[in-house]
Design an enzyme around this catalytic site. Structure first.
Site, PDB file in Angstrom:
ATOM      1  N   ASN A  45     -27.441  36.950 -40.154  1.00  0.00           N
ATOM      2  CA  ASN A  45     -27.065  36.470 -38.821  1.00  0.00           C
ATOM      3  C   ASN A  45     -26.711  37.717 -38.010  1.00  0.00           C
ATOM      4  O   ASN A  45     -25.645  38.296 -38.201  1.00  0.00           O
ATOM      5  CB  ASN A  45     -25.852  35.529 -38.924  1.00  0.00           C
ATOM      6  CG  ASN A  45     -25.296  35.180 -37.559  1.00  0.00           C
ATOM      7  OD1 ASN A  45     -25.964  35.341 -36.535  1.00  0.00           O
ATOM      8  ND2 ASN A  45     -24.055  34.690 -37.526  1.00  0.00           N
ATOM      9  N   LYS A  76     -25.922  37.950 -35.074  1.00  0.00           N
ATOM     10  CA  LYS A  76     -24.986  37.664 -33.974  1.00  0.00           C
ATOM     11  C   LYS A  76     -25.516  38.308 -32.689  1.00  0.00           C
ATOM     12  O   LYS A  76     -26.729  38.381 -32.495  1.00  0.00           O
ATOM     13  CB  LYS A  76     -23.572  38.157 -34.309  1.00  0.00           C
ATOM     14  CG  LYS A  76     -23.103  37.721 -35.695  1.00  0.00           C
ATOM     15  CD  LYS A  76     -21.629  37.877 -35.852  1.00  0.00           C
ATOM     16  CE  LYS A  76     -21.246  37.684 -37.307  1.00  0.00           C
ATOM     17  NZ  LYS A  76     -19.920  37.141 -37.475  1.00  0.00           N
ATOM     18  N   HIS A 123     -22.135  27.379 -36.213  1.00  0.00           N
ATOM     19  CA  HIS A 123     -21.437  28.581 -36.687  1.00  0.00           C
ATOM     20  C   HIS A 123     -20.008  28.544 -36.151  1.00  0.00           C
ATOM     21  O   HIS A 123     -19.762  28.092 -35.037  1.00  0.00           O
ATOM     22  CB  HIS A 123     -22.179  29.836 -36.196  1.00  0.00           C
ATOM     23  CG  HIS A 123     -21.643  31.083 -36.826  1.00  0.00           C
ATOM     24  ND1 HIS A 123     -20.490  31.692 -36.380  1.00  0.00           N
ATOM     25  CD2 HIS A 123     -22.087  31.823 -37.875  1.00  0.00           C
ATOM     26  CE1 HIS A 123     -20.257  32.762 -37.134  1.00  0.00           C
ATOM     27  NE2 HIS A 123     -21.203  32.862 -38.050  1.00  0.00           N
ATOM     28  N   GLU A 138     -18.159  30.639 -34.860  1.00  0.00           N
ATOM     29  CA  GLU A 138     -17.938  31.290 -33.556  1.00  0.00           C
ATOM     30  C   GLU A 138     -18.345  30.349 -32.421  1.00  0.00           C
ATOM     31  O   GLU A 138     -17.732  30.360 -31.357  1.00  0.00           O
ATOM     32  CB  GLU A 138     -18.702  32.627 -33.513  1.00  0.00           C
ATOM     33  CG  GLU A 138     -18.013  33.661 -34.405  1.00  0.00           C
ATOM     34  CD  GLU A 138     -18.916  34.748 -34.946  1.00  0.00           C
ATOM     35  OE1 GLU A 138     -20.043  34.916 -34.465  1.00  0.00           O
ATOM     36  OE2 GLU A 138     -18.463  35.433 -35.891  1.00  0.00           O
ATOM     37  N   GLU A 182     -18.631  28.691 -44.821  1.00  0.00           N
ATOM     38  CA  GLU A 182     -18.143  29.968 -44.294  1.00  0.00           C
ATOM     39  C   GLU A 182     -16.675  29.824 -43.901  1.00  0.00           C
ATOM     40  O   GLU A 182     -16.360  29.377 -42.782  1.00  0.00           O
ATOM     41  CB  GLU A 182     -18.949  30.377 -43.055  1.00  0.00           C
ATOM     42  CG  GLU A 182     -20.415  30.594 -43.310  1.00  0.00           C
ATOM     43  CD  GLU A 182     -20.989  31.541 -42.259  1.00  0.00           C
ATOM     44  OE1 GLU A 182     -21.453  32.617 -42.642  1.00  0.00           O
ATOM     45  OE2 GLU A 182     -20.946  31.213 -41.067  1.00  0.00           O
ATOM     46  N   GLY A 202     -16.292  38.321 -40.878  1.00  0.00           N
ATOM     47  CA  GLY A 202     -16.100  39.561 -40.138  1.00  0.00           C
ATOM     48  C   GLY A 202     -14.753  40.213 -40.374  1.00  0.00           C
ATOM     49  O   GLY A 202     -14.358  41.127 -39.656  1.00  0.00           O
ATOM     50  N   SER A 254     -18.093  37.937 -45.037  1.00  0.00           N
ATOM     51  CA  SER A 254     -17.947  39.304 -45.549  1.00  0.00           C
ATOM     52  C   SER A 254     -18.696  39.537 -46.863  1.00  0.00           C
ATOM     53  O   SER A 254     -18.207  40.254 -47.748  1.00  0.00           O
ATOM     54  CB  SER A 254     -16.466  39.679 -45.691  1.00  0.00           C
ATOM     55  OG  SER A 254     -15.827  39.628 -44.437  1.00  0.00           O
TER      56      SER A 254
HETATM   57  C1  PEP Z   1     -21.504  35.220 -40.242  1.00  0.00           C
HETATM   58  O1  PEP Z   1     -21.590  35.653 -39.111  1.00  0.00           O
HETATM   59  O2  PEP Z   1     -21.994  34.115 -40.517  1.00  0.00           O
HETATM   60  C2  PEP Z   1     -20.823  36.017 -41.268  1.00  0.00           C
HETATM   61  C3  PEP Z   1     -20.686  35.509 -42.453  1.00  0.00           C
HETATM   62  O3  PEP Z   1     -20.384  37.251 -40.879  1.00  0.00           O
HETATM   63  P1  PEP Z   1     -19.850  38.420 -41.857  1.00  0.00           P
HETATM   64  O4  PEP Z   1     -20.812  38.537 -43.000  1.00  0.00           O
HETATM   65  O5  PEP Z   1     -19.836  39.650 -40.983  1.00  0.00           O
HETATM   66  O6  PEP Z   1     -18.488  38.027 -42.320  1.00  0.00           O
END
Ligand code: PEP
Length: 252
Positions: free
Chosen positions: A17, A19, A103, A105, A174, A180, A216
């Site tokens: 992803n 982003k 997601h 976010e 998630e 992040g 992460s």
């Molecule tokens: C994500 O954006 O779905 C995500 C898991 O980000 P990160 O791997 O940076 O934590």
């Protein structure tokens, strides 16, 4: 289906992803690096979800590479006067196989509700895309012991789409506190939630749905997560922006 046969029936999927990162020059380096290295990971499906403006670039660069691509959001509407929105059919027009729905976010910053996320998943399915529906609890919810309640609430309208739709989606667990932040759920923590989701899917007759873990994920922690019976791959944010690191995750 027992745990072992489940493990063997689902190929792992590692999805990046991006982003809101990238530009055409940087994307070229990243996409070329992915195309060059992906042949070394034949046992894993590899995909990237890129910002809307770069779907054409992904479509052109990834043709025939074995890497599939998708978007990070989709409208629940088919077409019409919805300024700024992007329809699932438009994503299909750019060769997308996938689209993220819900997601964290988007849930947090754009007020996406559980029902809207399910509607987006349905719109994606109607256009022949595979929605990757994201669920996960915040730190406060986790600390209050509410993880499973939150996941159940988020999943309810998605599960209501019915078995034939569910058989064509991917879920991603998630935990918001791990996205992040550098904090990752331990493999056991993640497995517990994945098993919980799997049980709900099994009740509906679709235990084979792929459930990704996200938060992460890096090359250094991917193998221990992927060793868990109900973790079918990863949704990767930050670490998907560097080809070598991302492919090391896919190889884990
Ligand atoms: C994500 O954006 O779905 C995500 C898991 O980000 P990160 O791997 O940076 O934590």
């Amino acid at each position: 289906m027992d745990t072992q046969s489940r493990e063997h029936s689902r190929k792992r999927l590692v999805m990046g992803n991006w982003k809101m990162h990238g530009n055409q020059a940087a994307n070229t380096v990243l996409l070329d690096g992915l195309c060059a290295g992906v042949t070394a990971v034949p046992n894993c499906d590899v995909a990237v979800c890129v910002p809307f403006p770069y779907l054409g670039q992904a479509n052109a660069s990834l043709q025939g590479s074995g890497i599939s691509w998708g978007a990070q959001d989709v409208s629940r509407h088919e077409q019409g006067a919805y300024t700024g929105e992007v329809a699932a059919a438009m994503l299909a027009d750019f060769g997308c196989a996938w689209v993220l729905a819900g997601h964290s976010e988007r849930r947090a910053m754009h007020g996406e509700t559980d029902q809207l996320v399910a509607d987006k998943a349905a719109a994606a399915l109607s256009a022949g895309l595979t929605p990757v529906v994201c669920v996960g609890e915040t730190l406060d919810e986790q600390e209050a012991g509410r993880t499973k309640d939150v996941i159940s609430r988020q999943l309810a309208p998605v599960l209501a789409l019915g078995a034939s739709s569910l058989a064509r989606i991917v879920l991603a667990y998630e935990p918001v506190w791990a996205i992040g932040t550098g904090l990752t759920a331990t493999p056991d923590q993640a497995q517990e939630v994945h098993a919980f989701i799997r049980a709900r899917l099994a009740e509906l007759g679709v235990p084979q749905v792929r459930i990704l873990y996200g938060g992460s994920v890096k090359a250094s922690n991917a193998a221990s997560l992927f060793a868990m019976p109900d973790i079918d791959g990863a949704l990767v944010g930050g670490a998907s922006l560097v080809a070598e690191e991302f492919l090391r995750i896919a190889a884990a």
